[in-house]
Design a protein around this motif. Sequence first.
Motif, PDB file in Angstrom:
ATOM      1  N   LYS A 147      15.324  15.110  -3.951  1.00 33.34           N
ATOM      2  CA  LYS A 147      15.541  14.653  -5.343  1.00 33.34           C
ATOM      3  C   LYS A 147      15.083  13.200  -5.568  1.00 33.34           C
ATOM      4  CE  LYS A 147      18.362  18.238  -6.835  1.00 33.34           C
ATOM      5  NZ  LYS A 147      17.601  19.221  -6.071  1.00 33.34           N
ATOM      6  N   ILE A 148      13.980  12.863  -4.953  1.00 40.31           N
ATOM      7  CA  ILE A 148      13.411  11.524  -5.153  1.00 40.31           C
ATOM      8  C   ILE A 148      12.270  11.641  -6.163  1.00 40.31           C
ATOM      9  CG2 ILE A 148      12.129   9.650  -3.994  1.00 40.31           C
ATOM     10  CD1 ILE A 148      13.851  10.484  -1.504  1.00 40.31           C
ATOM     11  N   PRO A 149      12.236  10.743  -7.169  1.00 37.88           N
ATOM     12  CA  PRO A 149      11.164  10.843  -8.185  1.00 37.88           C
ATOM     13  C   PRO A 149       9.781  10.800  -7.527  1.00 37.88           C
ATOM     14  CG  PRO A 149      12.757   9.136  -8.787  1.00 37.88           C
ATOM     15  CD  PRO A 149      13.133   9.609  -7.412  1.00 37.88           C
ATOM     16  N   SER A 150       8.879  11.603  -8.071  1.00 37.83           N
ATOM     17  CA  SER A 150       7.567  11.679  -7.429  1.00 37.83           C
ATOM     18  C   SER A 150       6.466  11.933  -8.443  1.00 37.83           C
ATOM     19  CB  SER A 150       7.568  12.795  -6.378  1.00 37.83           C
ATOM     20  OG  SER A 150       7.830  14.023  -7.018  1.00 37.83           O
ATOM     21  N   MET A 151       5.284  11.563  -8.064  1.00 34.06           N
ATOM     22  CA  MET A 151       4.126  11.877  -8.917  1.00 34.06           C
ATOM     23  C   MET A 151       2.889  12.094  -8.048  1.00 34.06           C
ATOM     24  SD  MET A 151       3.168   8.222 -10.679  1.00 34.06           S
ATOM     25  CE  MET A 151       1.424   8.361 -10.898  1.00 34.06           C
ATOM     26  N   ILE A 152       1.927  12.813  -8.620  1.00 33.57           N
ATOM     27  CA  ILE A 152       0.636  12.967  -7.944  1.00 33.57           C
ATOM     28  C   ILE A 152      -0.453  12.420  -8.843  1.00 33.57           C
ATOM     29  CG2 ILE A 152       1.127  14.891  -6.384  1.00 33.57           C
ATOM     30  CD1 ILE A 152       0.116  16.818  -8.526  1.00 33.57           C
TER      31      ILE A 152
ATOM     32  N   ALA B   5       4.400   4.913 -12.255  1.00 33.98           N
ATOM     33  CA  ALA B   5       5.208   5.105 -11.034  1.00 33.98           C
ATOM     34  C   ALA B   5       6.487   4.275 -11.116  1.00 33.98           C
ATOM     35  CB  ALA B   5       4.395   4.715  -9.808  1.00 33.98           C
ATOM     36  N   LEU B   6       6.357   3.037 -11.582  1.00 33.42           N
ATOM     37  CA  LEU B   6       7.542   2.164 -11.668  1.00 33.42           C
ATOM     38  C   LEU B   6       8.567   2.716 -12.659  1.00 33.42           C
ATOM     39  CD1 LEU B   6       5.774  -1.323 -11.574  1.00 33.42           C
ATOM     40  CD2 LEU B   6       7.302  -0.376  -9.837  1.00 33.42           C
ATOM     41  N   SER B   7       8.049   3.356 -13.715  1.00 31.48           N
ATOM     42  CA  SER B   7       8.963   3.889 -14.737  1.00 31.48           C
ATOM     43  C   SER B   7       9.790   5.058 -14.201  1.00 31.48           C
ATOM     44  CB  SER B   7       8.177   4.330 -15.977  1.00 31.48           C
ATOM     45  OG  SER B   7       7.502   5.546 -15.693  1.00 31.48           O
TER      46      SER B   7
ATOM     47  N   TYR C  68      -8.703   5.636  -0.954  1.00 34.40           N
ATOM     48  CA  TYR C  68      -8.850   4.409  -1.753  1.00 34.40           C
ATOM     49  C   TYR C  68      -7.967   4.407  -3.002  1.00 34.40           C
ATOM     50  CZ  TYR C  68     -12.364   2.685   1.431  1.00 34.40           C
ATOM     51  OH  TYR C  68     -12.999   2.231   2.561  1.00 34.40           O
ATOM     52  N   PRO C  69      -7.816   5.551  -3.696  1.00 37.52           N
ATOM     53  CA  PRO C  69      -6.878   5.540  -4.826  1.00 37.52           C
ATOM     54  C   PRO C  69      -5.459   5.165  -4.368  1.00 37.52           C
ATOM     55  CG  PRO C  69      -8.243   7.491  -4.942  1.00 37.52           C
ATOM     56  CD  PRO C  69      -8.564   6.823  -3.636  1.00 37.52           C
ATOM     57  N   ALA C  70      -5.059   5.680  -3.191  1.00 36.97           N
ATOM     58  CA  ALA C  70      -3.708   5.371  -2.691  1.00 36.97           C
ATOM     59  C   ALA C  70      -3.565   3.867  -2.440  1.00 36.97           C
ATOM     60  CB  ALA C  70      -3.443   6.158  -1.403  1.00 36.97           C
ATOM     61  N   ILE C  71      -4.580   3.274  -1.825  1.00 36.52           N
ATOM     62  CA  ILE C  71      -4.536   1.833  -1.538  1.00 36.52           C
ATOM     63  C   ILE C  71      -4.463   1.043  -2.848  1.00 36.52           C
ATOM     64  CG2 ILE C  71      -5.884  -0.109  -0.621  1.00 36.52           C
ATOM     65  CD1 ILE C  71      -7.086   1.892   1.418  1.00 36.52           C
TER      66      ILE C  71
ATOM     67  N   ALA D 265      14.717   8.420   6.195  1.00 39.74           N
ATOM     68  CA  ALA D 265      14.886   7.126   6.867  1.00 39.74           C
ATOM     69  C   ALA D 265      14.392   5.978   5.986  1.00 39.74           C
ATOM     70  CB  ALA D 265      14.130   7.130   8.189  1.00 39.74           C
ATOM     71  N   PHE D 266      13.291   6.190   5.272  1.00 37.07           N
ATOM     72  CA  PHE D 266      12.698   5.079   4.498  1.00 37.07           C
ATOM     73  C   PHE D 266      13.414   4.854   3.169  1.00 37.07           C
ATOM     74  CE2 PHE D 266       9.484   2.994   1.823  1.00 37.07           C
ATOM     75  CZ  PHE D 266       9.077   1.972   2.677  1.00 37.07           C
ATOM     76  N   LYS D 267      14.032   5.936   2.640  1.00 33.40           N
ATOM     77  CA  LYS D 267      14.755   5.885   1.359  1.00 33.40           C
ATOM     78  C   LYS D 267      13.900   5.286   0.222  1.00 33.40           C
ATOM     79  CE  LYS D 267      19.409   5.404   3.309  1.00 33.40           C
ATOM     80  NZ  LYS D 267      19.016   5.502   4.720  1.00 33.40           N
ATOM     81  N   PRO D 268      12.777   5.940  -0.084  1.00 33.32           N
ATOM     82  CA  PRO D 268      11.920   5.395  -1.148  1.00 33.32           C
ATOM     83  C   PRO D 268      12.532   5.603  -2.533  1.00 33.32           C
ATOM     84  CG  PRO D 268      11.101   7.517  -0.425  1.00 33.32           C
ATOM     85  CD  PRO D 268      12.271   7.216   0.448  1.00 33.32           C
ATOM     86  N   ASP D 269      12.157   4.718  -3.466  1.00 34.25           N
ATOM     87  CA  ASP D 269      12.541   4.923  -4.874  1.00 34.25           C
ATOM     88  C   ASP D 269      11.603   5.928  -5.525  1.00 34.25           C
ATOM     89  OD1 ASP D 269      14.640   2.875  -5.128  1.00 34.25           O
ATOM     90  OD2 ASP D 269      13.001   1.513  -4.619  1.00 34.25           O
ATOM     91  N   VAL D 270      10.361   5.929  -5.064  1.00 29.32           N
ATOM     92  CA  VAL D 270       9.342   6.816  -5.628  1.00 29.32           C
ATOM     93  C   VAL D 270       8.400   7.267  -4.499  1.00 29.32           C
ATOM     94  CG1 VAL D 270       7.403   6.958  -7.259  1.00 29.32           C
ATOM     95  CG2 VAL D 270       9.347   5.516  -7.819  1.00 29.32           C
ATOM     96  N   VAL D 271       7.924   8.505  -4.610  1.00 31.71           N
ATOM     97  CA  VAL D 271       6.913   8.993  -3.660  1.00 31.71           C
ATOM     98  C   VAL D 271       5.671   9.412  -4.459  1.00 31.71           C
ATOM     99  CG1 VAL D 271       6.354  10.725  -1.901  1.00 31.71           C
ATOM    100  CG2 VAL D 271       8.655   9.748  -1.996  1.00 31.71           C
ATOM    101  N   ILE D 272       4.522   8.942  -3.995  1.00 29.28           N
ATOM    102  CA  ILE D 272       3.271   9.216  -4.723  1.00 29.28           C
ATOM    103  C   ILE D 272       2.280   9.914  -3.790  1.00 29.28           C
ATOM    104  CG2 ILE D 272       1.328   8.151  -5.964  1.00 29.28           C
ATOM    105  CD1 ILE D 272       3.145   5.755  -6.495  1.00 29.28           C
ATOM    106  N   GLY D 273       1.588  10.908  -4.322  1.00 28.67           N
ATOM    107  CA  GLY D 273       0.549  11.598  -3.554  1.00 28.67           C
ATOM    108  C   GLY D 273      -0.785  11.466  -4.264  1.00 28.67           C
ATOM    109  N   THR D 274      -1.840  11.220  -3.497  1.00 30.96           N
ATOM    110  CA  THR D 274      -3.163  11.094  -4.123  1.00 30.96           C
ATOM    111  C   THR D 274      -4.135  12.172  -3.641  1.00 30.96           C
ATOM    112  OG1 THR D 274      -3.791   9.492  -2.439  1.00 30.96           O
ATOM    113  CG2 THR D 274      -2.968   8.601  -4.515  1.00 30.96           C
TER     114      THR D 274
END
Length: 372
Positions: A115-120, A366-368, A15-18, A90-99
């Motif tokens: 080297k893609i920006p990420s946060m948890i 995340a956007l920042s 649910y946090p991810a959603i 393949a998806f080339k995300p700007d950001v990857v987030i893990g919950t």
Amino acid sequence: MRMIISGGGTGGHIYPAITIAREIAKLAEHCEILFVGTKQGLEADIIPKEGFDFTTIEVRGLERKLSWKNVQTLFNTAGGVWKSIRIVKAFKPDVVIGTGGYVCGPVLLSASLLKIPSMIQEQNVIPGITNKILARFVDKIAIGYQEARGYFTEYKPEQIIFTGNPIRPEVMSATREEGQAALGLSPARLTLLVVGGSRGARSINNAMLGVHKHFSGNRRIQILHVTGQNEYNSIVGNNKQAGIDISSDGNIIIKPYLYNMPLALAAADLAIFRAGAVGLAELTARGIPAILVPYPYAAENHQEFNAQALAKQGAACVIADKELSSAILIDTIERLLDNPEALADMAKKSKELGRPQAAETIARLALSLKKP
Ligand SMILES: CC(=O)N[C@H]1[C@@H](OP(=O)(O)OP(=O)(O)OC[C@H]2O[C@@H](n3ccc(=O)[nH]c3=O)[C@H](O)[C@@H]2O)O[C@H](CO)[C@@H](O)[C@@H]1O
């Protein structure tokens, strides 16, 4: 904005991810989101229902210590890492987030390698093993409780941001009247909402049998008891056997799972809950007084620490699972029903702890991270 989000296993990670994904989609223009989970986790049921693109990798949980079994697991799940790398490339995300949940491991690791920006986002007072490991690879760690900072001491303070835990916007927007109407609850009775986390809790379910018997037909209180999918049939059967006629007395409603939990929360005057971090974030955002029964086998007993964070502020009382019985629940419920001031005071203190803006704060964080 292109984003991969991963989290799984239980509702407390999903649910946090959603919520974060929805909030980012609201704030960013042209947002494309891919959710990565496993086939076995609850996410495989929930995420497609919520309308997100969903793909899976194979991965298994690690033990919380260095062991040969972990080395074996790492080898066995190497495929999961390769698949994650392919998905991310393949998806080339700007950001990857893990919950949270072990599915995040390979996904966030791949982001870091590429080297893609990420946060948890860590929901609990005591961080999970996956997030503890991932902390050294990600750009930001958004924590749900201030107390969690103490478990990430080896990181730079600016890497760790206290945001609170994200809750679905419907948790705040649902009204009491909508909740009562949707769930067939009487406006004339106080509502006790009983939820043992996203999978249900056997000890709470068992103790509730005597509680149902005691309050069956009571004019003051109605009980909405969510058993979890697996136990529903046996709990309904046990009630019948105990001579509790749910349909005729009308003040006891038993459900296997609620897909409309925000409506139930909106109608609730008091709750009996496990101490999963997201459930607690929802209770405090709405200011619902609670009787908490932490799950004693949660990793490093983290539910006890979550529960104590509320109890020490006077927002909840805590009953240890090993001491749980129908009698102690009946006694605690009656004590609170007979003392409306105490109940109101708990509600006020609960609301003071709530952080209904958490999802927006996390989404902006995340956007920042997106590279210009
Ligand atoms: C046994 C275990 O280790 N549980 C962990 C799991 O909990 P669990 O998945 O039980 O988590 P939470 O109580 O945190 O969240 C449950 C979520 O599911 C929703 N819900 C639940 C029941 C239902 O019928 N309908 C529904 O929508 C709740 O509203 C909430 O949004 O993840 C949490 C967050 O990391 C941890 O704090 C918990 O300790």
